[in-house]
Design a protein around this motif. Structure first.
Motif, PDB file in Angstrom:
ATOM      1  N   PHE A   1       0.822  -1.211   0.000  1.00 51.83           N
ATOM      2  CA  PHE A   1       0.000   0.000   0.000  1.00 51.83           C
ATOM      3  C   PHE A   1       0.860   1.266   0.000  1.00 51.83           C
ATOM      4  O   PHE A   1       0.679   2.158  -0.837  1.00 51.83           O
ATOM      5  CB  PHE A   1      -0.944   0.008   1.200  1.00 51.83           C
ATOM      6  N   HIS A   2       1.767   1.354   0.941  1.00 49.44           N
ATOM      7  CA  HIS A   2       2.501   2.608   1.128  1.00 49.44           C
ATOM      8  C   HIS A   2       3.570   2.846   0.055  1.00 49.44           C
ATOM      9  O   HIS A   2       3.982   3.998  -0.148  1.00 49.44           O
ATOM     10  CB  HIS A   2       3.136   2.644   2.520  1.00 49.44           C
ATOM     11  N   MET A   3       3.990   1.806  -0.632  1.00 47.13           N
ATOM     12  CA  MET A   3       4.987   1.970  -1.694  1.00 47.13           C
ATOM     13  C   MET A   3       4.349   2.052  -3.075  1.00 47.13           C
ATOM     14  O   MET A   3       5.044   2.075  -4.090  1.00 47.13           O
ATOM     15  CB  MET A   3       6.006   0.828  -1.645  1.00 47.13           C
ATOM     16  N   GLY A   4       3.018   2.108  -3.132  1.00 43.70           N
ATOM     17  CA  GLY A   4       2.322   2.363  -4.378  1.00 43.70           C
ATOM     18  C   GLY A   4       2.073   1.165  -5.265  1.00 43.70           C
ATOM     19  O   GLY A   4       1.637   1.314  -6.417  1.00 43.70           O
ATOM     20  N   TYR A   5       2.293  -0.041  -4.763  1.00 44.09           N
ATOM     21  CA  TYR A   5       2.118  -1.236  -5.589  1.00 44.09           C
ATOM     22  C   TYR A   5       0.648  -1.611  -5.796  1.00 44.09           C
ATOM     23  O   TYR A   5       0.351  -2.526  -6.558  1.00 44.09           O
ATOM     24  CB  TYR A   5       2.882  -2.419  -4.986  1.00 44.09           C
ATOM     25  N   LEU A   6      -0.255  -0.901  -5.136  1.00 45.03           N
ATOM     26  CA  LEU A   6      -1.685  -1.142  -5.333  1.00 45.03           C
ATOM     27  C   LEU A   6      -2.340  -0.023  -6.126  1.00 45.03           C
ATOM     28  O   LEU A   6      -3.562   0.093  -6.174  1.00 45.03           O
ATOM     29  CB  LEU A   6      -2.379  -1.289  -3.969  1.00 45.03           C
ATOM     30  N   SER A   7      -1.516   0.798  -6.791  1.00 46.43           N
ATOM     31  CA  SER A   7      -2.016   1.907  -7.608  1.00 46.43           C
ATOM     32  C   SER A   7      -1.465   1.789  -9.026  1.00 46.43           C
ATOM     33  O   SER A   7      -0.321   1.355  -9.211  1.00 46.43           O
ATOM     34  CB  SER A   7      -1.593   3.258  -7.014  1.00 46.43           C
ATOM     35  N   TYR A   8      -2.277   2.173 -10.017  1.00 43.27           N
ATOM     36  CA  TYR A   8      -1.836   2.042 -11.406  1.00 43.27           C
ATOM     37  C   TYR A   8      -0.653   2.961 -11.712  1.00 43.27           C
ATOM     38  O   TYR A   8       0.105   2.727 -12.651  1.00 43.27           O
ATOM     39  CB  TYR A   8      -2.988   2.292 -12.378  1.00 43.27           C
TER      40      TYR A   8
ATOM     41  N   LEU B   1       8.503  -8.131  -6.383  1.00 45.18           N
ATOM     42  CA  LEU B   1       7.424  -7.143  -6.252  1.00 45.18           C
ATOM     43  C   LEU B   1       7.156  -6.437  -7.577  1.00 45.18           C
ATOM     44  O   LEU B   1       6.000  -6.154  -7.922  1.00 45.18           O
ATOM     45  CB  LEU B   1       7.776  -6.127  -5.165  1.00 45.18           C
ATOM     46  N   GLU B   2       8.220  -6.157  -8.327  1.00 48.57           N
ATOM     47  CA  GLU B   2       8.046  -5.507  -9.625  1.00 48.57           C
ATOM     48  C   GLU B   2       7.329  -6.426 -10.604  1.00 48.57           C
ATOM     49  O   GLU B   2       6.521  -5.980 -11.424  1.00 48.57           O
ATOM     50  CB  GLU B   2       9.399  -5.074 -10.187  1.00 48.57           C
ATOM     51  N   SER B   3       7.616  -7.713 -10.520  1.00 49.75           N
ATOM     52  CA  SER B   3       6.911  -8.685 -11.356  1.00 49.75           C
ATOM     53  C   SER B   3       5.427  -8.712 -11.007  1.00 49.75           C
ATOM     54  O   SER B   3       4.555  -8.744 -11.887  1.00 49.75           O
ATOM     55  CB  SER B   3       7.531 -10.075 -11.156  1.00 49.75           C
ATOM     56  N   LEU B   4       5.129  -8.685  -9.703  1.00 51.76           N
ATOM     57  CA  LEU B   4       3.740  -8.605  -9.243  1.00 51.76           C
ATOM     58  C   LEU B   4       3.058  -7.365  -9.815  1.00 51.76           C
ATOM     59  O   LEU B   4       1.930  -7.440 -10.328  1.00 51.76           O
ATOM     60  CB  LEU B   4       3.702  -8.583  -7.712  1.00 51.76           C
ATOM     61  N   TYR B   5       3.760  -6.245  -9.737  1.00 52.86           N
ATOM     62  CA  TYR B   5       3.182  -4.968 -10.173  1.00 52.86           C
ATOM     63  C   TYR B   5       2.869  -4.978 -11.665  1.00 52.86           C
ATOM     64  O   TYR B   5       1.806  -4.502 -12.087  1.00 52.86           O
ATOM     65  CB  TYR B   5       4.144  -3.832  -9.847  1.00 52.86           C
ATOM     66  N   ARG B   6       3.772  -5.533 -12.454  1.00 47.81           N
ATOM     67  CA  ARG B   6       3.522  -5.604 -13.904  1.00 47.81           C
ATOM     68  C   ARG B   6       2.310  -6.478 -14.200  1.00 47.81           C
ATOM     69  O   ARG B   6       1.534  -6.191 -15.124  1.00 47.81           O
ATOM     70  CB  ARG B   6       4.759  -6.162 -14.619  1.00 47.81           C
ATOM     71  N   GLU B   7       2.126  -7.512 -13.398  1.00 45.85           N
ATOM     72  CA  GLU B   7       1.026  -8.438 -13.637  1.00 45.85           C
ATOM     73  C   GLU B   7      -0.331  -7.826 -13.294  1.00 45.85           C
ATOM     74  O   GLU B   7      -1.328  -8.079 -13.988  1.00 45.85           O
ATOM     75  CB  GLU B   7       1.250  -9.727 -12.838  1.00 45.85           C
ATOM     76  N   ILE B   8      -0.388  -7.028 -12.223  1.00 47.65           N
ATOM     77  CA  ILE B   8      -1.690  -6.485 -11.808  1.00 47.65           C
ATOM     78  C   ILE B   8      -1.975  -5.086 -12.361  1.00 47.65           C
ATOM     79  O   ILE B   8      -3.108  -4.594 -12.234  1.00 47.65           O
ATOM     80  CB  ILE B   8      -1.825  -6.456 -10.269  1.00 47.65           C
ATOM     81  N   ASN B   9      -0.992  -4.431 -12.978  1.00 47.08           N
ATOM     82  CA  ASN B   9      -1.187  -3.048 -13.397  1.00 47.08           C
ATOM     83  C   ASN B   9      -2.355  -2.856 -14.376  1.00 47.08           C
ATOM     84  O   ASN B   9      -3.142  -1.914 -14.214  1.00 47.08           O
ATOM     85  CB  ASN B   9       0.100  -2.483 -13.992  1.00 47.08           C
ATOM     86  N   PRO B  10      -2.516  -3.728 -15.389  1.00 49.85           N
ATOM     87  CA  PRO B  10      -3.694  -3.559 -16.269  1.00 49.85           C
ATOM     88  C   PRO B  10      -5.012  -3.628 -15.508  1.00 49.85           C
ATOM     89  O   PRO B  10      -5.944  -2.863 -15.784  1.00 49.85           O
ATOM     90  CB  PRO B  10      -3.547  -4.725 -17.260  1.00 49.85           C
TER      91      PRO B  10
END
Length: 272
Positions: free
Chosen positions: A83-90, A248-257
């Motif tokens: 949440f605080h590092m922005g991984y739940l935001s597009y 975490l970056e791999s996670l972010y790329r997967e959920i960003n769309p």
């Protein structure tokens, strides 16, 4: 027999009075129809919102397994970091933009943690979802939070102004505050303190819970985990996550769309 002028004046006055009497009922039914229409729109869009969130949540659980995060402190650190590092935001640097949907939002408490639209109850809800996935009993607790400089120890009734996550494992109860990355556990005169001396009190309320979503009591009798020990474990977990940013970056790329799709639905809800 012809009607007199006074007769027609009386009839006109009667119709006028009736119109004034009926109008509030007409306005009421018009408003009710509008509210019903809004509820239908909300229900439809909320369902889409939840569907998108379910996909994101599934991915979060998969990466929780990849990182081998199992303890209460591990999961809390994971939620706080995301949440605080922005991984739940597009976009990771989005500014907070909260809207209150009132009673309607009970069905989308966790999805509202996405894209910087969260208040404390939404972050607490997502954290409790992740904890429950590891079979830790977890739920949102409504509390009154005071910063250290605001503390006035008393036993007066207080009103809730904050939501935290209560979690229980085999041995302990944890009072976790993912919004502020804080743990409470030092009990003094009915208040629970963190290591920084911020405190929470539980509201004396007749409300036991709100639709099994938000509670006003700690349900477990297990002892509270020492906040200092708990914080040490959380720091270790955060350090471990930080050292695995590639995952975490791999996670972010997967959920960003999906995060972008969620934002489109959110904006549509605001316009309804």
């Amino acid at each position: 027999m012809a009607k007199s002028i006074s007769y027609y004046k009386k009839r006109q006055e009667l119709y006028k009075n009736l119109a004034e009497y009926i109008k509030p009922f007409s306005d009421y039914f018009t408003l009710k129809e509008r509210l019903s229409a809004r509820e239908m729109i909300y229900a439809k869009e909320f369902q889409k919102f939840n569907t998108i969130f379910s996909h994101i949540y599934k991915v979060l659980l998969e990466y929780m397994d990849i990182l081998e995060l199992f303890t209460v402190e591990d999961i809390f650190a994971y939620s706080v970091f995301l949440f605080h590092m922005g991984y739940l935001s597009y976009e990771k640097d989005l500014k907070t933009d909260c809207h209150n949907f009132g009673i309607y939002e009970l069905s989308i408490l966790s999805p509202l943690a996405l894209n910087a639209h969260a208040s404390c109850r939404h972050i607490a809800s997502l954290t409790s979802d992740l904890e429950n996935a590891r079979h830790h009993e977890s739920y949102i607790l409504a509390v009154n939070r005071r910063k250290a400089r605001e503390i006035a120890v008393d036993n007066k009734s207080v009103e809730s102004n904050h939501g935290i996550t209560v979690t229980t494992d085999e041995n302990y109860t944890y009072l976790l505050d993912p919004t502020n990355n804080e743990v409470y556990g030092i009990e003094i005169d009915g208040a629970y303190y963190s290591s920084t001396l911020n405190s929470i009190r539980i509201e004396k309320s007749e409300l036991i819970n709100i639709k099994n979503k938000i509670f006003y009591e700690i349900k477990s009798n297990k002892p509270l985990k020492d906040p200092n020990e708990c914080e040490e474990n959380i720091i270790k977990s955060l350090s471990f996550i930080q050292n695995n940013l590639d995952i975490l970056e791999s996670l972010y790329r997967e959920i960003n769309p999906a995060l972008r799709d969620a934002e489109d639905i959110y904006q549509k809800i605001l316009r309804s």
